[in-house]
Structures are given as structure tokens and as C-alpha cells.
Design an enzyme around this catalytic site. Sequence first.
Site, PDB file in Angstrom:
ATOM      1  N   GLU A 248       0.816  -1.224   0.000  1.00 27.58           N
ATOM      2  CA  GLU A 248       0.000   0.000   0.000  1.00 27.58           C
ATOM      3  C   GLU A 248       0.847   1.270   0.000  1.00 27.58           C
ATOM      4  O   GLU A 248       0.768   2.094   0.923  1.00 27.58           O
ATOM      5  CB  GLU A 248      -0.963  -0.017   1.194  1.00 27.58           C
ATOM      6  CG  GLU A 248      -1.964  -1.146   1.105  1.00 27.58           C
ATOM      7  CD  GLU A 248      -3.072  -1.070   2.147  1.00 27.58           C
ATOM      8  OE1 GLU A 248      -2.903  -0.352   3.161  1.00 27.58           O
ATOM      9  OE2 GLU A 248      -4.107  -1.723   1.944  1.00 27.58           O
TER      10      GLU A 248
ATOM     11  N   CYS B 152       6.911  12.015   0.872  1.00 29.13           N
ATOM     12  CA  CYS B 152       7.931  12.572   1.750  1.00 29.13           C
ATOM     13  C   CYS B 152       8.325  13.938   1.190  1.00 29.13           C
ATOM     14  O   CYS B 152       8.374  14.114  -0.027  1.00 29.13           O
ATOM     15  CB  CYS B 152       9.132  11.629   1.758  1.00 29.13           C
ATOM     16  SG  CYS B 152      10.583  12.326   2.590  1.00 29.13           S
TER      17      CYS B 152
ATOM     18  N   CYS C  17      13.669  14.961  -1.656  1.00 32.78           N
ATOM     19  CA  CYS C  17      12.442  14.912  -2.464  1.00 32.78           C
ATOM     20  C   CYS C  17      12.200  16.258  -3.138  1.00 32.78           C
ATOM     21  O   CYS C  17      11.753  16.325  -4.291  1.00 32.78           O
ATOM     22  CB  CYS C  17      11.243  14.507  -1.602  1.00 32.78           C
ATOM     23  SG  CYS C  17      11.369  12.804  -1.042  1.00 32.78           S
TER      24      CYS C  17
ATOM     25  N   GLU D  47      -6.569  -8.054  -0.470  1.00 27.89           N
ATOM     26  CA  GLU D  47      -6.904  -8.076   0.965  1.00 27.89           C
ATOM     27  C   GLU D  47      -8.376  -7.734   1.139  1.00 27.89           C
ATOM     28  O   GLU D  47      -8.922  -6.896   0.397  1.00 27.89           O
ATOM     29  CB  GLU D  47      -6.129  -6.995   1.731  1.00 27.89           C
ATOM     30  CG  GLU D  47      -4.663  -7.239   1.934  1.00 27.89           C
ATOM     31  CD  GLU D  47      -4.019  -6.100   2.738  1.00 27.89           C
ATOM     32  OE1 GLU D  47      -4.723  -5.425   3.511  1.00 27.89           O
ATOM     33  OE2 GLU D  47      -2.817  -5.878   2.560  1.00 27.89           O
TER      34      GLU D  47
ATOM     35  N   TRP E 185      -9.661  -0.535  12.625  1.00 31.27           N
ATOM     36  CA  TRP E 185      -9.118   0.815  12.549  1.00 31.27           C
ATOM     37  C   TRP E 185     -10.162   1.874  12.205  1.00 31.27           C
ATOM     38  O   TRP E 185      -9.841   3.040  12.108  1.00 31.27           O
ATOM     39  CB  TRP E 185      -7.968   0.866  11.533  1.00 31.27           C
ATOM     40  CG  TRP E 185      -8.266   0.143  10.251  1.00 31.27           C
ATOM     41  CD1 TRP E 185      -7.939  -1.150   9.956  1.00 31.27           C
ATOM     42  CD2 TRP E 185      -8.966   0.643   9.109  1.00 31.27           C
ATOM     43  NE1 TRP E 185      -8.379  -1.491   8.690  1.00 31.27           N
ATOM     44  CE2 TRP E 185      -9.011  -0.406   8.153  1.00 31.27           C
ATOM     45  CE3 TRP E 185      -9.566   1.873   8.783  1.00 31.27           C
ATOM     46  CZ2 TRP E 185      -9.630  -0.261   6.906  1.00 31.27           C
ATOM     47  CZ3 TRP E 185     -10.176   2.012   7.540  1.00 31.27           C
ATOM     48  CH2 TRP E 185     -10.200   0.952   6.624  1.00 31.27           C
TER      49      TRP E 185
ATOM     50  N   GLU F 272      -2.828  -4.942  15.597  1.00 29.58           N
ATOM     51  CA  GLU F 272      -3.923  -5.536  14.830  1.00 29.58           C
ATOM     52  C   GLU F 272      -4.489  -6.800  15.473  1.00 29.58           C
ATOM     53  O   GLU F 272      -5.077  -7.634  14.793  1.00 29.58           O
ATOM     54  CB  GLU F 272      -3.459  -5.784  13.390  1.00 29.58           C
ATOM     55  CG  GLU F 272      -3.174  -4.449  12.719  1.00 29.58           C
ATOM     56  CD  GLU F 272      -2.892  -4.517  11.235  1.00 29.58           C
ATOM     57  OE1 GLU F 272      -3.383  -3.659  10.487  1.00 29.58           O
ATOM     58  OE2 GLU F 272      -2.153  -5.420  10.826  1.00 29.58           O
ATOM     59  N   LYS F 273      -4.334  -6.889  16.782  1.00 34.81           N
ATOM     60  CA  LYS F 273      -4.772  -8.128  17.436  1.00 34.81           C
ATOM     61  C   LYS F 273      -6.289  -8.272  17.471  1.00 34.81           C
ATOM     62  O   LYS F 273      -6.796  -9.365  17.678  1.00 34.81           O
ATOM     63  CB  LYS F 273      -4.183  -8.248  18.845  1.00 34.81           C
ATOM     64  CG  LYS F 273      -4.542  -7.136  19.804  1.00 34.81           C
ATOM     65  CD  LYS F 273      -3.833  -7.380  21.141  1.00 34.81           C
ATOM     66  CE  LYS F 273      -4.007  -6.235  22.118  1.00 34.81           C
ATOM     67  NZ  LYS F 273      -3.445  -4.957  21.632  1.00 34.81           N
TER      68      LYS F 273
HETATM   69  C1  GAL Z   1      -4.333  -2.832   5.022  1.00 37.02           C
HETATM   70  C2  GAL Z   1      -2.874  -3.233   5.192  1.00 37.02           C
HETATM   71  C3  GAL Z   1      -2.743  -4.485   6.037  1.00 37.02           C
HETATM   72  C4  GAL Z   1      -3.587  -4.399   7.269  1.00 37.02           C
HETATM   73  C5  GAL Z   1      -5.005  -4.078   6.890  1.00 37.02           C
HETATM   74  C6  GAL Z   1      -5.942  -3.964   8.060  1.00 37.02           C
HETATM   75  O1  GAL Z   1      -4.499  -1.545   4.589  1.00 37.02           O
HETATM   76  O2  GAL Z   1      -2.277  -3.454   3.951  1.00 37.02           O
HETATM   77  O3  GAL Z   1      -1.387  -4.692   6.352  1.00 37.02           O
HETATM   78  O4  GAL Z   1      -3.079  -3.410   8.113  1.00 37.02           O
HETATM   79  O5  GAL Z   1      -5.040  -2.847   6.214  1.00 37.02           O
HETATM   80  O6  GAL Z   1      -7.253  -3.685   7.632  1.00 37.02           O
END
Ligand code: GAL
Length: 668
Positions: free
Chosen positions: A146, A151, A156, A303, A311, A351-352
Site C-alpha cells: 500500500e 515525503c 524529495c 486483501e 481501525w 492488529e490483534k
Molecule cells: C491494510 C494493510 C494491512 C492491514 C489491513 C488492516 O491496509 O495493507 O497490512 O493493516 O489494512 O485492515
Amino acid sequence: MSFLYGGDYNPEQWMNSPEILEKDIELMKKAGCNVMSIGIFGWSVMEPREGEYDFSFYEKVIDRLYENGIKTILATPSGARPAWMSMKYPEILRTDENGVRHKHGVRHNHCFTSPIYREKVREINEGLALHFKDNPAILAWHVSNEYGLDCRCELCAEAFRVFLKKRYNNDLDKLNFEWWNSFWSHTYTDWSQIEPPLSIGETSSSALTINWKRFATHQTIDFYKNEIEPLKRIAPDIPVTTNFHGDLTNLDYFKFKDYIDFACWDAYPDWESPKGNAETAAGVSLIYDVCRSIKHKPFLLMESTPSNVNWKQYNKLKRPEMNILSSLQAIADGSDSVQYFQWRKSRGSAEKFHGAVVDHCGHENTRVFKEAAELGERLKNISAVQGSDVKAEAAIIYDWENYWAIECANGFQKDDKKYKDECLKHYKYFWRNGINTDVIDSEQDFSGYKIIAAPMLYMIKPGVSEKLFEFVKNGGILVSGFMSGYVNEDDLCFLGGFPGGKLKELFGIWNEEIDTLYPEDRNSVGFNGNEYSAFDYCEIIHPDTAETLARYNDDFYAKESAVTVNTYGKGRAYYIAFRGDDDFVKDFYDSISVGVSSAAEYVSFPDGVSVRTRENETEVFLFIQNWNKTDVEINVKSALKNIETYESVSGRVGLKKYEILILKKAKN
Ligand code: GAL
């Protein structure tokens, strides 16, 4: 070939628990997985001390998976670097938009120009390529993770100046003119005076901001090219990609097209949010259609979560059946995979509590695992669809540079001009009517389409007017409207009246003024015998060769044209001068006979159901998805075959809440 099914796998988190790694293999097989993405955040394991490479742990895992029928998408680890590197080479740390250089921590926070970071990345990628080039388990390279954050350090800034020198042929006067730098005494007399936009520095020059964003994409691709150089040199047969994500605002992904072998996406939609799943699903399909339209071939869903994320403000679970429905949506839209983040929940750190196929309980007796296994089974049963195309006769233009230019324009509604929402509004018409759609930028070829919607095409880049003229002349239908044709590629307003770039002639109108309304304000427009609200923006336009189809009812521009059509060559160019709602957009498209093929030829379906098609040389596959929270009924017009049960399906058919039916039709 089967669809790819698997996810991000982080065995380095369980290095001291070999029994867990063995259990994973057992569970992966139970879930029907055939691929894992590995090594994404593995740099500390791969190079624990500078120059000491050790790929043996990953090799063992990869080989063990392979023995069990599971291949690997192997990542380069540049998304998060080890602490020793940040400490020794502070220049590789990112400098943000406030001009502050960050300390070591989190991830995705490098300088993409730093020669040292580039060298470190090249070296480890070379090591990976040499080590794994002949390993039959490796299916593709997953380059970094991602990309996104830019920067703004001195390195840069200097690279930005080089980029600008090339873009403006080394001619600073030309840059000063194009950026209108005589304004507020901004004229540069030396290239070294140009700085990236910074909160403590230049924020007023829209041309600077737009060019910075162009540069950020350019420099990220340059960084990526440095990453893939050893991969392509040493292992030329292993395809490369990098995982795209987000809300179509940051990097211009269309510009990656020549450097990736296939596109892929990380999708984390707000399922079950108050706006409703059908609305959410339409927005997701738009993004998948962007992803597919980058290479115009199937992409990978790299993903997605099998349950919740961790998050967002509110991290709601996917409801039963939603994982299957939403995963198969990606397949319907052209993905050849379903992959999750994450295979197994991490035990500690950030991220647990993020959803995973395997939860902390560690076994398969969970709702989420069972559903994932059911999907694994279904993917096997529909493997005939793999590799087939999504053919589209309709296109929506979504253009990143246009978005940046709109958003950094001072004026109109200051903070959110809702470009993406406007594109989505038009897109939804096609989506709801079972019409496959490509989502392209204004630099792509328009000639294969029958209808193109280009809402808020504010920036007209060189050659775009000409392509639109050609498209309409040859019989195409073009739909655009308010806030179109205002500026050129450097954000200079067109002189001689909007829409500029010769679009006045194509639409046969002149736009004299745009009225920005307060959020509570409404005008109204009479169209096709109905009254519709006009809100946010109302342009006051004057038809020249165009015919008026609708007029405003209120205010000082009552009776002025609000919708026009101009016939040009064999085609038509429509101009909608105001922001209307979904009902207006529906009535508008219904009334102009869009003339494109639609899945509605095969099946009729109620609101909240989407139908998309993929096809190969011999068959068309229909994906009929019920996003409603209630059961519905559809009507299959002539007998089709259910590709999972082989049953013939025709007439009235019930679709349960969140059910997806996949049918096929032989081509004549
Ligand atoms: C994505 C990221 C992953 C993970 C995921 C959680 O954006 O590539 O590593 O953090 O979010 O939703």
C-alpha cells in the site's frame, strides 16, 4: 485454473510456535485455501543485521505450504523497515507535510527518494529474487505494501525540481506563466526556490499542489521501478504487482499500468453502515471497476476482512453470509481471487483485534471460519469463471488529476466539492440496471464505448477535447455537466468562456456563471414531466446549437436551461448544469435511451439487487446479488444454468437475504 483463495499470512509472528504453523496448514486446507501472501512485514527476519540476509525461515514455510498445495505470493518488505536501519540512516525517514522528519516507528513511512533506502530495498529484493527465483511455489511478487505516503524532505524537493524541469522543458518562465506566478508576487527566479507544498510554506498555489501530487505518483512509481528491477532481471517469469487501496484520492493508480503485470486491490468497505449495503456495494464496484480498468483484464482482490476491521471508528462484524456475498462481488467485477487480511489474528500489538479467518481460539469451530470454508468450496465450484472478462460498453471517467484540481480550487463549496460522489451517482445508474461499466481516466481510449459519463470534468488535459469530439462524432453518447471544462492541465482557466478546451462547440452551450448554494438551499428543475431538486451547484448556461431539455424553476435564473443536448456527427452530447439527486439521474438516463447491453436482457430484478456479467468465448456468467436485508424475487427470462448446482433456472426465483446466484448462458 482455480480462483486464488487465501490471504496475508504472518508466520514470523509465530516463529517460536511450530505447532501453530502446522495447525495453520491443516486449517488452510480445511478452508480450501491455495495461496498465501508472505513476507510483507518480514524485513527484520530477513535481514536482522545489516547485510546479513537469512531467508531460511520463509523458505521453510513456503516449501511446507507448497507441499500442501498452497502457493505463495511473496512480498518485498519495504513497507516496514528494521529499527537498525532507521537509526543508522536517518535520511530514510519520512518528512511530512509540516516539514517534520519522523522518528522510527509504525510503517509506510520512508523517503521514496533516499538513495540509501533505494539501495537497501534493491539489495534485499535482489537477495529474495536470487533465493526464490526457481522456487515453484512463488506465484507472484507483492511489491511493498500500500504505497501512499509522500515525503517532503530536501532530497524529495530536489527530485521535484528535476521533475518540473522535465515537464516544463527547463523553462522557468514557462512554469511561472503556467502557474500564474505573477499572482501575489510568486515569480521564481531560480529553480531552487521551488519547495514542496508545506503547511508552514506554500499552500496557495493550486498548480504547485497539483504538480506535487503528480510528482508523488511519479516518484512512487520510480521507487517501485527500483524495487522491481532485480525481480524482473533475476526472475523474469514471476509477475509483479503492488497492492492498491483507499478511496481514489491519493496516488494516481492509472499511471502504474505499464509497470505492473496485473492490478490488485485491498478492500475494506463499511458493510452494515447506516447508508445501506446496496449503496456501499455500488461504491465498492466502482472501485473494482477502476482496478480492472487499469489493465483492462482480471485483477486480484489482495486483501479484505472475513469479519471486522479494527481501525475504523466503529468496527462492526460482517453479518452471516456477507463475507460470501461481498467476496463474490469482487469475482463478479473481474477479480480472479479472494484474499484476506489476515489469515490468523495476531496475538499482540496494533492488529490483534482485526478480523481473521483463524481467531485467537485457534480452531475451525467459528462462524467466520465456517463461512470462509464454505466460500472456499464455492470458489472451486465456479472455477469456470476464472480468467473471463468483464465487457463494458459504458464508461465513467474518474480522473485523479481532475480530482486534485477540483479539491484544491479555492471557491465553490470550500471543503468537499463531492467529485467522487457525483461520479458514483452516475455510476449507480448503470450498476442498478445491470450494465457493466469501465471506470477510466481521461487519458484512456474512448473509442470502444457507446456511452461515456464524465461528471465534473473540470480539468481538460491536452487531447481530451479532440477524443471527446471523435467519440461523439462516431455515434457516442457523452454526458457531462456542471463544473466541466474550467481549467487546462496546469489549472489555468480557459479564456473565451466555459466549457473551454473547445467543449463549448461539442455541448453547444456557454456557461456564464456557477451558483454555489448553501446546503439547505434548493432550486428545482422540470424534466420529463417531473420536478427535481437542484442543490449545491447551479450553472447559468446559454444554449447555442444545443436544444434545451429542462429549465430551472426558481431564483433569478428561472427559465434558464438546466439540461441540454447537442447533436454532433452521429452522436449526442448532454450537459446537466446542476447537481441533482439519484431520482433525477435515473429519469435522465432512462429518457435518453442509452442503448447499451445489460444483464436486464436475461433477468429482471428489484432494487437492492445487482447483476454483473463476465464472459469468455463460449459463455456469459451472471452474478445476481441480493444486498437487501430481506428475501426478494427475480425473474429469469429464459432458461439459464446454475453453475454450482447445474440446475436449469427460469421464471420467478426467490433470492434470500444476502444470497448470490451465479448462472450461465451459452453464447450463440
Ligand atoms: C491494510 C494493510 C494491512 C492491514 C489491513 C488492516 O491496509 O495493507 O497490512 O493493516 O489494512 O485492515
